[in-house]
Design a protein around this motif. Structure first.
Motif, PDB file in Angstrom:
ATOM      1  N   GLU A 185      -6.799  13.500  -4.139  1.00 36.03           N
ATOM      2  CA  GLU A 185      -6.345  13.808  -5.491  1.00 36.03           C
ATOM      3  C   GLU A 185      -5.826  12.535  -6.147  1.00 36.03           C
ATOM      4  N   ILE A 186      -6.187  12.338  -7.402  1.00 37.04           N
ATOM      5  CA  ILE A 186      -5.680  11.201  -8.171  1.00 37.04           C
ATOM      6  C   ILE A 186      -4.390  11.657  -8.829  1.00 37.04           C
ATOM      7  N   GLU A 187      -3.315  10.957  -8.535  1.00 35.81           N
ATOM      8  CA  GLU A 187      -1.991  11.331  -9.016  1.00 35.81           C
ATOM      9  C   GLU A 187      -1.960  11.452 -10.532  1.00 35.81           C
ATOM     10  N   ASP A 188      -1.226  12.455 -11.019  1.00 35.96           N
ATOM     11  CA  ASP A 188      -1.053  12.704 -12.456  1.00 35.96           C
ATOM     12  C   ASP A 188      -2.382  12.893 -13.184  1.00 35.96           C
ATOM     13  N   SER A 189      -3.310  13.560 -12.524  1.00 37.29           N
ATOM     14  CA  SER A 189      -4.632  13.754 -13.099  1.00 37.29           C
ATOM     15  C   SER A 189      -5.226  15.043 -12.544  1.00 37.29           C
ATOM     16  N   GLU A 190      -6.200  15.582 -13.231  1.00 35.95           N
ATOM     17  CA  GLU A 190      -6.951  16.721 -12.711  1.00 35.95           C
ATOM     18  C   GLU A 190      -8.158  16.240 -11.921  1.00 35.95           C
ATOM     19  N   CYS A 191      -8.286  14.957 -11.729  1.00 33.62           N
ATOM     20  CA  CYS A 191      -9.452  14.366 -11.082  1.00 33.62           C
ATOM     21  C   CYS A 191      -9.171  14.031  -9.615  1.00 33.62           C
ATOM     22  N   PHE A 192     -10.240  13.840  -8.887  1.00 34.04           N
ATOM     23  CA  PHE A 192     -10.182  13.489  -7.478  1.00 34.04           C
ATOM     24  C   PHE A 192     -11.108  12.306  -7.234  1.00 34.04           C
ATOM     25  N   SER A 193     -10.825  11.569  -6.185  1.00 35.57           N
ATOM     26  CA  SER A 193     -11.653  10.441  -5.793  1.00 35.57           C
ATOM     27  C   SER A 193     -12.447  10.840  -4.546  1.00 35.57           C
ATOM     28  N   LEU A 194     -13.741  10.640  -4.589  1.00 33.17           N
ATOM     29  CA  LEU A 194     -14.613  10.872  -3.440  1.00 33.17           C
ATOM     30  C   LEU A 194     -14.989   9.512  -2.878  1.00 33.17           C
ATOM     31  N   ASN A 195     -14.573   9.244  -1.654  1.00 30.30           N
ATOM     32  CA  ASN A 195     -14.924   7.996  -0.969  1.00 30.30           C
ATOM     33  C   ASN A 195     -15.802   8.370   0.213  1.00 30.30           C
ATOM     34  N   TYR A 196     -16.971   7.733   0.299  1.00 33.90           N
ATOM     35  CA  TYR A 196     -17.860   8.048   1.409  1.00 33.90           C
ATOM     36  C   TYR A 196     -18.649   6.819   1.838  1.00 33.90           C
ATOM     37  N   THR A 197     -19.045   6.857   3.097  1.00 38.96           N
ATOM     38  CA  THR A 197     -19.823   5.764   3.682  1.00 38.96           C
ATOM     39  C   THR A 197     -21.127   6.340   4.212  1.00 38.96           C
ATOM     40  N   VAL A 198     -22.215   5.674   3.900  1.00 40.47           N
ATOM     41  CA  VAL A 198     -23.532   6.096   4.368  1.00 40.47           C
ATOM     42  C   VAL A 198     -24.118   4.989   5.235  1.00 40.47           C
ATOM     43  N   ASP A 199     -24.650   5.389   6.386  1.00 43.32           N
ATOM     44  CA  ASP A 199     -25.388   4.478   7.258  1.00 43.32           C
ATOM     45  C   ASP A 199     -26.871   4.643   6.963  1.00 43.32           C
ATOM     46  N   PHE A 200     -27.556   3.527   6.773  1.00 42.47           N
ATOM     47  CA  PHE A 200     -28.982   3.535   6.461  1.00 42.47           C
ATOM     48  C   PHE A 200     -29.773   2.883   7.591  1.00 42.47           C
ATOM     49  N   LYS A 201     -30.964   3.401   7.804  1.00 43.74           N
ATOM     50  CA  LYS A 201     -31.939   2.747   8.673  1.00 43.74           C
ATOM     51  C   LYS A 201     -33.141   2.439   7.794  1.00 43.74           C
ATOM     52  N   SER A 202     -33.585   1.199   7.856  1.00 46.20           N
ATOM     53  CA  SER A 202     -34.676   0.763   6.995  1.00 46.20           C
ATOM     54  C   SER A 202     -35.617  -0.132   7.781  1.00 46.20           C
ATOM     55  N   ASP A 203     -36.911   0.122   7.624  1.00 48.16           N
ATOM     56  CA  ASP A 203     -37.894  -0.756   8.245  1.00 48.16           C
ATOM     57  C   ASP A 203     -37.876  -2.137   7.589  1.00 48.16           C
ATOM     58  N   LEU A 204     -37.457  -2.203   6.349  1.00 43.03           N
ATOM     59  CA  LEU A 204     -37.418  -3.463   5.614  1.00 43.03           C
ATOM     60  C   LEU A 204     -36.117  -4.232   5.857  1.00 43.03           C
ATOM     61  N   LEU A 205     -34.977  -3.526   5.841  1.00 43.15           N
ATOM     62  CA  LEU A 205     -33.667  -4.177   5.892  1.00 43.15           C
ATOM     63  C   LEU A 205     -32.957  -4.055   7.232  1.00 43.15           C
ATOM     64  N   GLY A 206     -33.445  -3.220   8.109  1.00 40.42           N
ATOM     65  CA  GLY A 206     -32.740  -2.952   9.357  1.00 40.42           C
ATOM     66  C   GLY A 206     -31.650  -1.921   9.114  1.00 40.42           C
ATOM     67  N   ASP A 207     -30.663  -1.874   9.981  1.00 42.18           N
ATOM     68  CA  ASP A 207     -29.557  -0.930   9.852  1.00 42.18           C
ATOM     69  C   ASP A 207     -28.446  -1.551   9.016  1.00 42.18           C
ATOM     70  N   PHE A 208     -27.898  -0.762   8.086  1.00 40.30           N
ATOM     71  CA  PHE A 208     -26.767  -1.231   7.300  1.00 40.30           C
ATOM     72  C   PHE A 208     -25.968  -0.038   6.799  1.00 40.30           C
ATOM     73  N   SER A 209     -24.739  -0.277   6.408  1.00 38.41           N
ATOM     74  CA  SER A 209     -23.846   0.742   5.871  1.00 38.41           C
ATOM     75  C   SER A 209     -23.353   0.311   4.510  1.00 38.41           C
ATOM     76  N   HIS A 210     -22.976   1.297   3.719  1.00 37.58           N
ATOM     77  CA  HIS A 210     -22.370   0.972   2.436  1.00 37.58           C
ATOM     78  C   HIS A 210     -21.347   2.036   2.086  1.00 37.58           C
ATOM     79  N   GLU A 211     -20.227   1.591   1.497  1.00 41.40           N
ATOM     80  CA  GLU A 211     -19.168   2.491   1.050  1.00 41.40           C
ATOM     81  C   GLU A 211     -19.341   2.748  -0.445  1.00 41.40           C
ATOM     82  N   TYR A 212     -19.091   3.989  -0.839  1.00 38.38           N
ATOM     83  CA  TYR A 212     -19.236   4.406  -2.228  1.00 38.38           C
ATOM     84  C   TYR A 212     -17.975   5.117  -2.677  1.00 38.38           C
ATOM     85  N   GLN A 213     -17.784   5.138  -3.974  1.00 40.25           N
ATOM     86  CA  GLN A 213     -16.679   5.885  -4.549  1.00 40.25           C
ATOM     87  C   GLN A 213     -17.184   6.566  -5.809  1.00 40.25           C
TER      88      GLN A 213
END
Length: 129
Positions: free
Chosen positions: A92-120
């Motif tokens: 929950e975002i303080e003093d707001s009706e909004c929320f923050s979604l934080n997530y991390t995805v692990d990817f496997k790619s034939d082009l890039l190999g394995d990598f992760s990225h965090e999103y918000q």
């Protein structure tokens, strides 16, 4: 350089859904459900479902078909063979009706190999009524 450009494309692609909308009565429970559903839809390749959870008032989204096709095209171009949700958290975002979604995805790619990225993303009350 090719890996860098490809990684930037992935970041831009997934960041296209910066705002996720919730219309559930219980905002905290609804926000968690919407956040979890959004992450699951993206990782499962159900981009049309992810679109339904996004704030459609944004000019960046386009229509559902082009949104889904954009994800498919980028995943194909980057030769993404697998995605896995590594983590997700809704706060929950303080003093707001909004929320923050934080997530991390692990990817496997034939082009890039394995990598992760965090999103918000922001989960906000449904403004569509």
């Amino acid at each position: 350089m090719k890996k860098y450009v490809s990684l930037v494309l992935v970041i831009i692609m997934i960041a296209a859904c910066v705002m996720v909308s919730s219309s559930c009565g219980d905002m905290t429970g609804g926000a968690v459900a919407v956040g979890y559903d959004f992450c699951a839809a993206i990782c499962d390749g159900r981009y049309d479902k992810a679109f339904d959870l996004c704030y459609a008032g944004s000019d960046d989204l386009g229509d559902k078909e082009s949104f889904a096709q954009r994800y498919k095209n980028i995943y194909e171009a980057l030769q993404i063979t697998d995605t896995e949700l590594a983590s997700r958290e809704v706060k929950e975002i303080e003093d707001s009706e909004c929320f923050s979604l934080n997530y991390t995805v692990d990817f496997k790619s034939d082009l890039l190999g394995d990598f992760s990225h965090e999103y918000q993303a922001m989960i906000m009350p449904d403004v569509r009524g």
